[in-house]
Design an enzyme around this catalytic site. Structure first.
Site, short mmCIF file in Angstrom:
data_model
loop_
_atom_site.label_atom_id
_atom_site.label_comp_id
_atom_site.label_asym_id
_atom_site.label_seq_id
_atom_site.Cartn_x
_atom_site.Cartn_y
_atom_site.Cartn_z
N SER A 137 -120.31 -50.75 37.41
CA SER A 137 -120.70 -51.28 36.11
C SER A 137 -122.10 -51.84 36.16
O SER A 137 -122.59 -52.27 37.22
CB SER A 137 -119.72 -52.39 35.69
OG SER A 137 -120.21 -53.11 34.59
N TYR B 198 -115.40 -60.40 36.84
CA TYR B 198 -115.61 -58.96 36.77
C TYR B 198 -116.90 -58.57 37.49
O TYR B 198 -116.93 -57.63 38.29
CB TYR B 198 -115.67 -58.53 35.31
CG TYR B 198 -115.86 -57.06 35.08
CD1 TYR B 198 -114.80 -56.16 35.15
CD2 TYR B 198 -117.12 -56.55 34.75
CE1 TYR B 198 -114.98 -54.80 34.92
CE2 TYR B 198 -117.31 -55.19 34.53
CZ TYR B 198 -116.24 -54.32 34.62
OH TYR B 198 -116.42 -52.98 34.38
#
Length: 658
Positions: free
Chosen positions: A535, A548
């Site tokens: 990501s 995250y």
């Protein structure tokens, strides 16, 4: 022939029905094998009434035959060559082309003249197991006469073509003709009568063989399973996948042959007919363990080379000595080809050849197979090889890939794209129903895939995923470690449970997948590729997204370690780093969309626009964009790339890898 469709000609509907009835019985014909025909009347392009032979096209499958699998030829043109003394394959092929009554794309069968020269209206040529068993044992002429009676003619083996067609025609007054190592030819003036005659003769052969069989064999080797089975398959696929990849198909039903104490004799009996040989090749092997694989394949190569040289064929570099069929005691039949469909077809054909061989051994004690020279000539006969056709190889042809999180979003788009490029895809996800939907879509589009439920945070589930993939296709070439979950919240208020959940799904799961991938690639010995879907947050973390972001950063670092540790074994590891992929993704469910809108201070309805506009290119990122980057990392185009990060985020300057 005029524009009237083949399907509307008299007798063709009966021909198609009879053909499908024959094709539905695997003991009569194999996939693409056998032949059927009828003679009927048609009008040619000049308006003249002419008799045409309508015959199954070369390579068409009787089981699913329709009018598109038929070829029509003018009978008078075909019969004009009957008075010739000889005709070679090239001349015969040209003559068949000039005798066409239709302009369809299919090629006439190499046995067209056989059907033309026999005067009967409906003709069938089958490779029934029972008939082949009669001809593949010792003293075939006497056996055929004893089993089927004096009105059934027998011809010793001769390669299909003009000479064989003339020889069969000389026996048109017989009840039928049995061809040595090549099946049964029957006929009748009506379709139903031709079919009934064929069935009656095959039944006689079955009854004769049943009366000669001894007691059933009781050999039951220990089942080869678990680590030992997986190791053998991986070793075998690795050895077979040089220079190009092979896909294996395991048929456990093959244990009925592989577990016999005379399994070597079954293999030595050779293919039942030329049509069997076309798929199974001439050098099947018996392999009992992973340790035997190198020596067995080396022996197959040496034997093939010796035969080529004995036949005066020195162009061995253009030949492929790799076996297509292996019998493994305790495991079954393993077939090898360029894709799953072909390898499973080969396994089905091998089952018929092995059935014939076992029947011959049980009934007569020994088999009388074709010699190496005949087998060589058949295996590399251009007219037979043309039946297989050839398709342009796709970029990921014969590659086997696991995609985790493949039920939706990036994972689904990636699985679909890899399959379009020819990959065999194992679609893994906790949501089995949606994973199965993805796999079904791939199969419906002509690809190869299966779905499995897998929680990538569970080491046993990961183990089962890899084992299922190896059992299905024999090995592995790539892994897309994509599964992930979004965890939001500021560090000060984040619970330990949520922190641990993010690390478990977004970091530890990638470790479990990578660890198993490295072990699998190591056993297989031909390298591999792992693509981690990370990501933008791994490089540019955001507020209230710490759990995250930290886990994704750990994933990137893990990829680099895998690249370092796997390089010597030819294993590459790379990262694809996307940002804000919304289409079809479940990552944004459960309040994430609302949370990220609040964190960025934008209205919920504008969150997708916000992510697109903050990129340098001002574009939204789609799952298909990420899939293209993943495909590149799995392909040979990136063969010199490892330890790298590809950003697919529209250009987020803060997330440039450093």
């Amino acid at each position: 022939m005029s524009a009237e469709p083949l399907a509307q000609l008299a007798g063709v509907a009966d021909l198609l029905a009879r053909s499908r009835a024959i094709g539905s019985d695997p003991s009569l014909v194999i996939h693409g094998g056998g032949n059927t025909s009828c003679k009927t009347e048609a009008t040619d392009h000049r308006g003249r009434a002419r008799t045409v032979l309508v015959i199954k096209a070369s390579g068409a499958d009787l089981r699913s035959l329709d009018a598109g699998g038929l070829v029509a030829l003018y009978l008078d043109d075909l019969l004009a060559v009957l008075t010739q003394a000889a005709m070679d394959d090239e001349a015969m092929t040209r003559h068949l082309a000039h005798s066409r009554a239709d302009l369809g794309p299919r090629r006439p069968s190499i046995e067209t003249l056989l059907h033309a020269f026999l005067p009967a209206r409906h003709i069938d040529h089958v490779h029934a197991d029972a008939i082949c068993a009669l001809t593949n044992g010792p003293d075939a002429p006497r056996t055929v006469r004893e089993a089927l009676g004096p009105n059934v003619a027998y011809l010793p083996y001769e390669r299909p073509g003009f000479a064989l067609a003339r020889a069969v025609a000389e026996h048109h007054g017989a009840e039928a003709v049995v061809l040595g190592h090549h099946g049964l030819v029957t006929w009748g003036e009506e379709s139903a009568a031709a079919y009934a005659r064929m069935r009656a003769i095959v039944a006689r052969a079955d009854e004769f063989l049943a009366a000669r069989r001894g007691p059933a064999r009781e050999a039951r080797p220990t089942e080869l399973a678990g680590d030992a089975a997986e190791r053998l398959l991986l070793t075998l696929r690795g050895a077979l996948s040089r220079p190009d990849r092979r896909v294996l198909a395991l048929d456990p039903g093959g244990r009925v042959f592989a577990d016999r104490d005379d399994v070597e004799a079954i293999v030595a009996a050779g293919p039942a007919t030329a049509d069997h040989l076309l798929r199974t090749r001439a050098n099947p092997l018996v392999i009992r363990s992973a340790e035997e694989v190198p020596e067995a394949l080396a022996g197959a190569r040496a034997r093939a080379t010796a035969i080529w040289c004995a036949r005066g064929d020195r162009s061995t570099a253009q030949r492929d000595p790799r076996p297509a069929v292996m019998l493994v005691p305790g495991l079954g039949t393993v077939a090898s080809a360029r894709d799953e469909h072909e390898s499973r077809t080969i396994a089905e054909v091998a089952a018929r050849s092995h059935t014939v061989a076992a029947t011959v051994l049980d009934a007569f004690g020994r088999a009388d197979s074709l010699d190496d020279g005949d087998l060589h000539d058949l295996e590399y006969w251009p007219l037979e090889l043309a039946k297989l056709g050839s398709a342009a190889a796709r970029e990921l042809e014969s590659r086997i890939v696991i995609v985790t999180g493949g039920a939706s979003g990036i994972g689904r788009d990636t699985a679909l794209r890899l399959a379009q490029l020819g990959a065999h895809v194992a679609v893994a996800d906790r949501d089995y129903a949606q994973a199965a939907e993805t796999a079904s879509r791939i199969v419906a589009d002509g690809g190869a895939a299966f779905a499995t439920r897998c929680d990538v945070t569970d080491a046993e589930d990961v183990e089962a995923l890899f084992r299922a993939t190896v059992t299905r296709w024999g090995g592995l070439d790539g892994v897309v470690s994509n599964a992930g979950v979004a965890v939001t919240g500021e560090i000060a208020s984040l619970s330990e449970r949520e922190w641990a959940r993010s690390l478990s799904v977004n970091a530890t799961s990638h470790f479990l997948v990578a660890r198993r991938a490295l072990r699998t690639f190591g056993e297989q010995g031909i390298g591999g590729s792992v693509v981690f879907v990370a990501s933008k947050n791994a490089f540019s973390p955001g507020a209230s997204f710490g759990a995250y972001s930290v886990a994704k950063a750990a994933e990137v670092q893990l990829a680099r370690i895998v690249a370092i540790e796997g390089g010597a074994a030819g294993v590459r590891a790379n990262v694809v780093s996307p940002d804000a992929v919304f289409g079809g993704s479940h990552l944004w469910d459960g309040g994430l969309r609302e949370a990220r809108a609040a964190a960025h201070g934008v209205p919920i309805e504008r969150i997708e626009e916000f992510y697109a506009q903050r990129s340098l290119l001002g574009v939204a990122v789609r799952g298909t964009d990420v899939a293209e980057a993943v495909a590149f990392c799995l392909s040979d185009r990136s063969s010199r790339m490892t330890g790298c990060v590809l950003t697919v985020d529209g250009g987020v300057a803060a997330a440039f890898p450093r």
